[in-house]
Design a protein around this motif. Structure first.
Motif, PDB file in Angstrom:
ATOM      1  N   LYS A 207      -0.907   0.136   8.719  1.00  0.00           N
ATOM      2  CA  LYS A 207      -0.278   1.456   8.573  1.00  0.00           C
ATOM      3  C   LYS A 207      -0.718   2.030   7.222  1.00  0.00           C
ATOM      4  O   LYS A 207      -0.308   1.551   6.176  1.00  0.00           O
ATOM      5  CB  LYS A 207       1.248   1.325   8.630  1.00  0.00           C
ATOM      6  CG  LYS A 207       1.767   0.892  10.003  1.00  0.00           C
ATOM      7  CD  LYS A 207       3.249   0.593   9.978  1.00  0.00           C
ATOM      8  CE  LYS A 207       3.536  -0.706   9.210  1.00  0.00           C
ATOM      9  NZ  LYS A 207       4.947  -1.138   9.298  1.00  0.00           N
ATOM     10  N   PHE A 208      -1.571   3.041   7.290  1.00  0.00           N
ATOM     11  CA  PHE A 208      -2.228   3.566   6.092  1.00  0.00           C
ATOM     12  C   PHE A 208      -1.564   4.865   5.657  1.00  0.00           C
ATOM     13  O   PHE A 208      -1.578   5.864   6.379  1.00  0.00           O
ATOM     14  CB  PHE A 208      -3.712   3.801   6.373  1.00  0.00           C
ATOM     15  CG  PHE A 208      -4.578   3.698   5.164  1.00  0.00           C
ATOM     16  CD1 PHE A 208      -5.411   2.612   4.979  1.00  0.00           C
ATOM     17  CD2 PHE A 208      -4.548   4.686   4.175  1.00  0.00           C
ATOM     18  CE1 PHE A 208      -6.214   2.507   3.844  1.00  0.00           C
ATOM     19  CE2 PHE A 208      -5.336   4.591   3.052  1.00  0.00           C
ATOM     20  CZ  PHE A 208      -6.177   3.494   2.881  1.00  0.00           C
ATOM     21  N   GLY A 212      -1.236  15.002   3.226  1.00  0.00           N
ATOM     22  CA  GLY A 212      -1.193  15.985   4.305  1.00  0.00           C
ATOM     23  C   GLY A 212      -2.541  16.389   4.854  1.00  0.00           C
ATOM     24  O   GLY A 212      -2.609  17.085   5.861  1.00  0.00           O
ATOM     25  N   SER A 213      -3.631  15.982   4.207  1.00  0.00           N
ATOM     26  CA  SER A 213      -4.975  16.377   4.626  1.00  0.00           C
ATOM     27  C   SER A 213      -5.297  15.879   6.032  1.00  0.00           C
ATOM     28  O   SER A 213      -5.325  14.683   6.310  1.00  0.00           O
ATOM     29  CB  SER A 213      -6.017  15.812   3.645  1.00  0.00           C
ATOM     30  OG  SER A 213      -7.328  15.958   4.160  1.00  0.00           O
ATOM     31  N   LYS A 214      -5.567  16.802   6.945  1.00  0.00           N
ATOM     32  CA  LYS A 214      -5.932  16.427   8.311  1.00  0.00           C
ATOM     33  C   LYS A 214      -7.264  15.680   8.330  1.00  0.00           C
ATOM     34  O   LYS A 214      -7.479  14.791   9.158  1.00  0.00           O
ATOM     35  CB  LYS A 214      -6.009  17.679   9.195  1.00  0.00           C
ATOM     36  CG  LYS A 214      -4.665  18.346   9.439  1.00  0.00           C
ATOM     37  CD  LYS A 214      -4.808  19.555  10.346  1.00  0.00           C
ATOM     38  CE  LYS A 214      -3.455  20.219  10.596  1.00  0.00           C
ATOM     39  NZ  LYS A 214      -3.597  21.424  11.458  1.00  0.00           N
ATOM     40  N   MET A 215      -8.146  16.054   7.399  1.00  0.00           N
ATOM     41  CA  MET A 215      -9.442  15.407   7.354  1.00  0.00           C
ATOM     42  C   MET A 215      -9.314  13.932   6.984  1.00  0.00           C
ATOM     43  O   MET A 215      -9.941  13.061   7.591  1.00  0.00           O
ATOM     44  CB  MET A 215     -10.354  16.124   6.354  1.00  0.00           C
ATOM     45  CG  MET A 215     -11.827  15.817   6.579  1.00  0.00           C
ATOM     46  SD  MET A 215     -12.913  16.641   5.399  1.00  0.00           S
ATOM     47  CE  MET A 215     -12.455  18.338   5.578  1.00  0.00           C
ATOM     48  N   LEU A 216      -8.490  13.630   5.977  1.00  0.00           N
ATOM     49  CA  LEU A 216      -8.286  12.234   5.587  1.00  0.00           C
ATOM     50  C   LEU A 216      -7.593  11.453   6.692  1.00  0.00           C
ATOM     51  O   LEU A 216      -7.905  10.288   6.945  1.00  0.00           O
ATOM     52  CB  LEU A 216      -7.487  12.157   4.290  1.00  0.00           C
ATOM     53  CG  LEU A 216      -8.252  12.536   3.020  1.00  0.00           C
ATOM     54  CD1 LEU A 216      -7.331  12.535   1.812  1.00  0.00           C
ATOM     55  CD2 LEU A 216      -9.427  11.600   2.775  1.00  0.00           C
ATOM     56  N   ILE A 223     -11.759   4.913  11.247  1.00  0.00           N
ATOM     57  CA  ILE A 223     -12.161   3.567  10.818  1.00  0.00           C
ATOM     58  C   ILE A 223     -11.172   2.493  11.270  1.00  0.00           C
ATOM     59  O   ILE A 223     -11.282   1.335  10.864  1.00  0.00           O
ATOM     60  CB  ILE A 223     -12.359   3.499   9.285  1.00  0.00           C
ATOM     61  CG1 ILE A 223     -11.080   3.892   8.557  1.00  0.00           C
ATOM     62  CG2 ILE A 223     -13.531   4.358   8.855  1.00  0.00           C
ATOM     63  CD1 ILE A 223     -11.173   3.742   7.043  1.00  0.00           C
ATOM     64  N   GLY A 224     -10.219   2.886  12.129  1.00  0.00           N
ATOM     65  CA  GLY A 224      -9.393   1.885  12.789  1.00  0.00           C
ATOM     66  C   GLY A 224      -8.009   1.669  12.235  1.00  0.00           C
ATOM     67  O   GLY A 224      -7.251   0.829  12.751  1.00  0.00           O
ATOM     68  N   ALA A 225      -7.623   2.414  11.196  1.00  0.00           N
ATOM     69  CA  ALA A 225      -6.276   2.268  10.650  1.00  0.00           C
ATOM     70  C   ALA A 225      -5.295   3.134  11.435  1.00  0.00           C
ATOM     71  O   ALA A 225      -5.694   3.923  12.299  1.00  0.00           O
ATOM     72  CB  ALA A 225      -6.262   2.653   9.175  1.00  0.00           C
ATOM     73  N   ASN A 226      -4.015   2.983  11.110  1.00  0.00           N
ATOM     74  CA  ASN A 226      -2.971   3.797  11.717  1.00  0.00           C
ATOM     75  C   ASN A 226      -2.461   4.768  10.654  1.00  0.00           C
ATOM     76  O   ASN A 226      -1.607   4.405   9.842  1.00  0.00           O
ATOM     77  CB  ASN A 226      -1.834   2.899  12.210  1.00  0.00           C
ATOM     78  CG  ASN A 226      -0.689   3.697  12.805  1.00  0.00           C
ATOM     79  OD1 ASN A 226      -0.835   4.873  13.120  1.00  0.00           O
ATOM     80  ND2 ASN A 226       0.472   3.055  12.930  1.00  0.00           N
ATOM     81  N   PRO A 227      -2.985   6.013  10.609  1.00  0.00           N
ATOM     82  CA  PRO A 227      -2.583   6.955   9.556  1.00  0.00           C
ATOM     83  C   PRO A 227      -1.083   7.236   9.607  1.00  0.00           C
ATOM     84  O   PRO A 227      -0.527   7.561  10.663  1.00  0.00           O
ATOM     85  CB  PRO A 227      -3.381   8.215   9.887  1.00  0.00           C
ATOM     86  CG  PRO A 227      -4.500   7.764  10.756  1.00  0.00           C
ATOM     87  CD  PRO A 227      -3.961   6.607  11.539  1.00  0.00           C
ATOM     88  N   GLY A 242       7.344  -1.676   3.467  1.00  0.00           N
ATOM     89  CA  GLY A 242       6.470  -1.942   4.595  1.00  0.00           C
ATOM     90  C   GLY A 242       6.382  -0.814   5.593  1.00  0.00           C
ATOM     91  O   GLY A 242       5.826  -0.985   6.681  1.00  0.00           O
ATOM     92  N   VAL A 243       6.928   0.360   5.233  1.00  0.00           N
ATOM     93  CA  VAL A 243       6.748   1.541   6.088  1.00  0.00           C
ATOM     94  C   VAL A 243       5.265   1.877   6.164  1.00  0.00           C
ATOM     95  O   VAL A 243       4.752   2.337   7.179  1.00  0.00           O
ATOM     96  CB  VAL A 243       7.554   2.737   5.539  1.00  0.00           C
ATOM     97  CG1 VAL A 243       7.261   4.009   6.333  1.00  0.00           C
ATOM     98  CG2 VAL A 243       9.045   2.416   5.565  1.00  0.00           C
ATOM     99  N   ALA A 244       4.568   1.622   5.046  1.00  0.00           N
ATOM    100  CA  ALA A 244       3.110   1.731   5.000  1.00  0.00           C
ATOM    101  C   ALA A 244       2.564   0.472   4.358  1.00  0.00           C
ATOM    102  O   ALA A 244       3.206  -0.123   3.486  1.00  0.00           O
ATOM    103  CB  ALA A 244       2.686   2.970   4.218  1.00  0.00           C
ATOM    104  N   ASP A 245       1.381   0.050   4.810  1.00  0.00           N
ATOM    105  CA  ASP A 245       0.779  -1.189   4.310  1.00  0.00           C
ATOM    106  C   ASP A 245      -0.275  -0.951   3.236  1.00  0.00           C
ATOM    107  O   ASP A 245      -0.613  -1.865   2.477  1.00  0.00           O
ATOM    108  CB  ASP A 245       0.105  -1.950   5.462  1.00  0.00           C
ATOM    109  CG  ASP A 245       1.077  -2.269   6.579  1.00  0.00           C
ATOM    110  OD1 ASP A 245       2.145  -2.830   6.288  1.00  0.00           O
ATOM    111  OD2 ASP A 245       0.756  -1.952   7.745  1.00  0.00           O
ATOM    112  N   ALA A 246      -0.824   0.262   3.203  1.00  0.00           N
ATOM    113  CA  ALA A 246      -1.938   0.534   2.291  1.00  0.00           C
ATOM    114  C   ALA A 246      -1.940   2.008   1.918  1.00  0.00           C
ATOM    115  O   ALA A 246      -1.321   2.849   2.595  1.00  0.00           O
ATOM    116  CB  ALA A 246      -3.259   0.144   2.946  1.00  0.00           C
TER     117      ALA A 246
END
Length: 383
Positions: A207-208, A212-216, A223-227, A242-246
């Protein structure tokens, strides 16, 4: 029970607040900029006298607001005190700069809006936060277009950028003063995560945290992450819980905003620059005499040079401090980096719509791409 001795940090904080109440914020920060030993009653009084004399003598007043405290330049080279001094000196005292650091007047998009409306004359903001107000600058968020420091400064200092992008920014009411090199965004994994992240395959299920950037968001999905969109102010607690991992800010930003104790690994993927810009209200700028405008522009160039020289030392300090808290760093091999580029890079057809929308055409984007890959007149260190 004995009283706990007052720490040096708490003493300096009380001293700073005391001097601020007596002599004003600017005098206190200018007096303390050279080091805590100079943060004294005498230094603040002398600084207040000098600042008052400069302000009274100046024909024009310029407020520059930032989200960062003045000391942040040690690990995040935002150079705001240098910029103030350079403008005042290069304009021969015709302009007095009042700094509003540390988010006093807001941060990010709030500052961009105030500059656009003319509430303040100038401010610092990330290009990601600037993009909603001046969409053309969002081009820098195209993955593997100008993620490396050298490519970023090649691009933003090029005639191609000045001729095709800066006019679009000015059409929105902004005068770009100078583009700030910080460092590329990274992949920073929270404590408890299985690191290091070496290839995109390692991001499966992660969970990345994204802005707010749609491009990011599209890039991290590619690349396989969960935005996982999370407001910046809520990000530290999201990582802890742990709501987000990275997350992806540059190392200097991670250190400045206190992430060193909640991260395990940082990977240098170099996809997108974590860059900033100082913008000025265009109407105010154009209302100045030519000589003053030229002075501000030259002061901007001088400060940009100082910024480029500061980048490696700021990065080294941030990495050293984070290492002491247990954070480890990983640089992908050439083969591993190629996997990141292949999977998420701007050469993939999914990015063509952004190129056409933001640059105006694929042909214009190709001109900008050539500029990013052509060594310009400036050099900057890359990690």
């Amino acid at each position: 029970m004995k009283d706990h001795p007052e720490t040096l940090a708490s003493h300096e904080r009380r001293q700073f607040l005391s001097l601020t109440s007596k002599y004003g914020f600017t005098a206190a920060v200018v007096a303390g900029a050279a080091g805590s030993l100079l943060l004294s009653e005498e230094a603040a009084a002398a600084s207040a006298k000098e600042e008052k004399a400069r302000e009274d003598a100046a024909e024009y007043k310029m407020t520059i607001a930032t989200a960062y405290v003045l000391g942040a330049t040690r690990s995040y080279p935002i150079m705001q005190l240098d910029f103030k001094e350079n403008i005042q000196n290069v304009t021969n005292g015709q302009v007095y700069v009042k700094l509003a650091p540390g988010g006093q007047l807001g941060a990010g998009g709030a500052l961009a809006q105030k500059v656009q409306q003319g509430t303040i004359q100038a401010a610092q903001h990330s290009l990601a936060n600037f993009a909603p107000f001046a969409p053309a600058v969002d081009l820098i968020n195209l993955p593997y277009f100008c993620g490396e420091n050298q490519k970023f400064i090649n691009l933003t200092a090029s005639d191609a950028w000045r001729n095709s992008v800066n006019p679009l920014v000015e059409a929105k009411g902004f005068k770009p003063l100078w583009y700030v090199v910080i460092d590329p965004r990274v992949v920073a994994l929270r404590k408890g995560g299985d690191g290091p992240i070496k290839t995109p395959d390692d991001l499966a299920g992660i969970k990345f945290r994204v802005p707010g950037s749609k491009m990011l968001q599209q890039y991290y999905r590619a690349i396989g992450a969960n935005p996982t969109p999370v407001a910046w102010g809520e990000t530290p607690s999201a990582i802890k819980q742990g709501v987000a991992d990275a997350l992806d800010p540059a190392v200097g930003a991670l250190y400045v905003f206190g992430f060193k104790d909640i991260l395990s690994w940082v990977t240098f993927t170099r996809a997108v620059p974590d860059s900033q810009v100082y913008s000025c209200n265009l109407e105010w700028f154009n209302g100045l005499p030519v000589s003053v405008r030229e002075g501000i522009e030259f002061a901007s160039e001088v400060t940009s040079h100082q910024n480029l020289a500061k980048v490696p030392a700021a990065r080294a300090y941030a990495m050293s401090e984070m290492s002491q808290s247990g954070v480890q760093f990983y640089t992908p091999t050439a083969d591993e980096l190629a996997q990141w580029v292949e999977k998420g890079g701007h050469q993939n057809a999914e990015w063509d719509s952004y190129k056409k929308e933001l640059a105006g055409s694929i042909e214009t984007f190709e001109t900008l791409l050539e500029a990013a890959n052509t060594q310009g007149r400036y050099y900057v260190n890359d990690a």
